[in-house]
Scaffold this active site. Structure first.
Site, PDB file in Angstrom:
ATOM      1  N   CYS A 109      33.461  22.096   6.810  1.00 52.51           N
ATOM      2  CA  CYS A 109      34.650  23.009   6.868  1.00 52.51           C
ATOM      3  C   CYS A 109      34.040  24.002   5.227  1.00 52.51           C
ATOM      4  CB  CYS A 109      35.619  22.932   6.342  1.00 52.51           C
ATOM      5  SG  CYS A 109      36.809  24.126   6.805  1.00 52.51           S
ATOM      6  N   HIS A 125      36.980  22.433  12.589  1.00 47.88           N
ATOM      7  CA  HIS A 125      36.974  20.682  12.226  1.00 47.88           C
ATOM      8  C   HIS A 125      36.535  20.061  12.972  1.00 47.88           C
ATOM      9  CE1 HIS A 125      38.534  20.291   8.053  1.00 47.88           C
ATOM     10  NE2 HIS A 125      38.981  21.475   7.884  1.00 47.88           N
ATOM     11  N   GLU A 149      36.269  16.772  14.130  1.00 47.01           N
ATOM     12  CA  GLU A 149      37.163  15.411  14.026  1.00 47.01           C
ATOM     13  C   GLU A 149      38.177  15.366  14.324  1.00 47.01           C
ATOM     14  OE1 GLU A 149      36.957  17.510  10.871  1.00 47.01           O
ATOM     15  OE2 GLU A 149      38.032  17.237  10.149  1.00 47.01           O
TER      16      GLU A 149
HETATM   17  N1  GLN Z   1      38.953  25.795   0.721  1.00 47.12           N
HETATM   18  C1  GLN Z   1      38.015  25.616   2.260  1.00 47.12           C
HETATM   19  C2  GLN Z   1      38.820  27.223   2.212  1.00 47.12           C
HETATM   20  O1  GLN Z   1      39.578  27.541   2.531  1.00 47.12           O
HETATM   21  C3  GLN Z   1      37.961  24.847   2.447  1.00 47.12           C
HETATM   22  C4  GLN Z   1      38.750  24.428   3.721  1.00 47.12           C
HETATM   23  C5  GLN Z   1      38.318  23.109   4.190  1.00 47.12           C
HETATM   24  O2  GLN Z   1      37.570  22.464   3.734  1.00 47.12           O
HETATM   25  N2  GLN Z   1      39.428  22.641   4.957  1.00 47.12           N
HETATM   26  O3  GLN Z   1      37.995  28.004   2.700  1.00 47.12           O
END
Ligand code: GLN
Length: 550
Positions: free
Chosen positions: A382, A508, A510
């Protein structure tokens, strides 16, 4: 009608109630029962999505996009089943529902009260999770917080009423407490448990089983004493001793007959559980053949609960690679000050996890540069993927000041930016891109090699996205778009071609890693890090002992 098991906690928080519920869930599932798990969270937030990770730890996102408590992660991992929003109930949701019904006029003429209106709504949600899951035999419900918390009272009152309505053989109450060892006295103390049970009994709940968290084994006399003072048979006083791996807990509960006890009380006829595979897995976790050191470069490194699922995913991936994955926590702000080399020189692979806000960003970008140039295996999740895109834009494509518009609204090169639909969003709660989305993979990618299939589905939680305007120039410089949404409009995975293993994912992974089913990307990242480590060791042998080569 399903049977209900309610698990409450006493004395202190953080005793591992979520893992205890999950362990019991696993044992009952292995006995052939259909089980589901649910958590009641007494806070007033509608969900934990708006809370700071320092307060609440990780936000666990489900396929349906609900943002839930991190205990739901344990439930999914132990049960090996995906849950839905009905599995996490908060005071905020319960009051929200009751208040909107009151405004609609559903209670016309009545005074709306905690008992019965709030408790009825809680009970409705406990029944709903069973109905939604089809023919479940057992619902295990964890009540968050500890007995004595003001916010928890409506939930305790509701589970008391459910016991009365459903009957003794359909309801089981388990209470998890701490039995502390007092160094100066040289013995464990039962008084905090006695007080906690007393408090529960004052509310009208008599626990049927006690799980006693302890650092020392509990003697028969201690169990007898706890049983006597708490009005519980001493064979129902179960020792929850500290263990090396949380995956041992179902085994120690089973050795003490917990699942037998539960089935007997609830009148459930079922077979004995076959735990052979689980036992072997625990043995492999405890006795690894190899070791590898992975650096995690993030902002919340001193609060491990913020990265719960990542830590677990590394345990699963380590187990499949027969390796102990040693995690080295590196603060991205320290790296910002001191540079990357100091922290990364003896690391075998680096993961940059998700995150929000500008703090520590430059340290992460610097880490990516070091990793890319030194060909160290890299896994960006992310925000970690977004940092990799920014780094490549700045340092390979010479786009000075390239950034995400999250950190620099006016950058000349907004390589990560908001989609038009996100620009309009005002509310903060539940408005990110959330939950499972499909993704198609490029056949020549590291990712395809890991998954072994072309179409995958992964869970998201972010607002910002890869900006397609920069796709061509970044790809010319050696970046590979390894995964996109099926209509190709969203970039979901980037990789660097000329590198042993460099993968950044917008989702994500994980959240979907499970014991005995490690996530393919975590598994291959650990494998690549082991390979990097042995090539480094070989190089060192070559440098130190040139004579042996002759
Ligand atoms: N801050 C980034 C976004 O909103 C990444 C979010 C995250 O890593 N979950 O896109």
């Amino acid at each position: 009608m399903p049977k209900y098991i309610f698990i409450t906690g006493g004395v202190v928080s953080s005793l591992g109630k979520g893992v205890a519920c999950s362990s019991l869930g696993l044992l009952l599932k292995k006995r052939g029962l259909k089980v589901t798990l649910q958590k009641f969270d007494p806070y007033l937030n509608v969900d934990p999505g708006t809370m700071n990770p320092f307060q609440h730890g990780e936000v666990f996102v489900l396929d349906d996009g609900s943002e839930t408590d991190l205990d739901l992660g344990h439930y999914e991992r132990f049960l090996d089943e995906s849950l839905t929003k009905d599995s996490n109930v908060t005071t905020g949701q319960v009051y929200g529902e009751v208040i909107s019904r009151e405004r609609r006029g559903d209670y016309l003429g009545a005074t709306v009260q905690v008992v019965p209106h709030i408790t009825d709504e809680i009970k409705r949600r406990a029944r709903k999770v069973a109905e939604k899951n089809g023919d479940v035999d057992v619902v295990i419900t964890e009540i968050g917080g500890t007995v004595g918390d003001i916010e928890g009272l409506p939930f305790l009152e509701s589970i008391r009423q459910m016991g009365l309505e459903n009957g003794h053989s359909n309801t089981l109450y388990i209470h998890l407490t701490l039995v502390p060892y007092v160094e100066s006295a040289g013995e464990v103390k039962t008084k905090p448990t006695q007080h906690s049970v007393k408090e529960l009994r004052e509310i009208g709940i008599q626990p049927d089983i006690l799980l006693c968290r302890t650092s020392k084994p509990l003697s028969k006399q201690i169990k007898d004493k706890i049983g006597l003072f708490c009005n519980v048979p001493s064979h129902a006083v179960i020792e929850a001793i500290d263990v090396e791996s949380i995956y041992e807990i179902p085994l120690i509960f089973h050795q003490q007959g917990l699942d037998d006890l539960v089935c007997r009380h609830l009148d459930l006829a079922c077979e004995k559980p076959d735990l052979t595979k689980w036992e072997k897995m625990v043995q492999r976790i405890k006795h690894p053949k190899h070791q590898v050191k992975i650096g995690i470069c993030g902002k919340y490194t001193n609060l491990r609960d913020s990265y719960k699922s990542i830590i677990e995913a590394f345990i699963h991936a380590g187990e499949e690679n027969e390796a102990k994955v040693e995690l080295s926590w590196i603060s991205s702000e320290d790296m910002e000050k001191d540079g990357a080399e100091k922290y990364l020189k003896d690391i075998d692979g680096v993961l940059i996890p998700g995150g929000f806000g500008e703090r520590g960003i430059e340290g992460k970008i610097e880490a990516v540069r070091f990793i890319r140039e030194h060909k160290i295996p890299f896994f960006g999740i992310c925000l970690g993927m977004q940092c990799a895109v920014i780094e490549c834009a700045r340092n390979i494509c010479d786009m000075k000041g390239a950034n995400s518009t999250e950190f620099d609204r006016h950058t000349e090169y907004p390589v990560i930016s908001l989609l038009a639909e996100q620009e309009k969003v005002v509310d903060k709660g539940a408005t990110m891109r959330l939950g499972a989305y499909p993704c198609n993979l490029d056949k020549s990618s590291f990712s395809f090699k890991a998954y072994g299939e072309l179409s995958i589905s992964e869970r998201h939680r972010h607002r910002y996205e890869f900006n397609n305007r920069f796709k061509e120039v970044l790809c010319k410089a050696g970046m590979r778009i390894a995964g996109t949404s099926p209509d190709k409009s969203l970039v979901e995975i980037i990789e660097i071609e000329d590198h042993p293993w460099f993968v950044g994912v917008q989702f994500h992974p994980e959240l979907k890693s499970r014991p005995l089913k490690a996530h393919p990307l975590f598994r291959d990242f650990v494998k690549a890090s082991l390979r990097y480590k042995s090539s480094k060791d070989l190089k060192m042998v070559g440098e130190k002992e040139p004579l042996t080569k002759r």
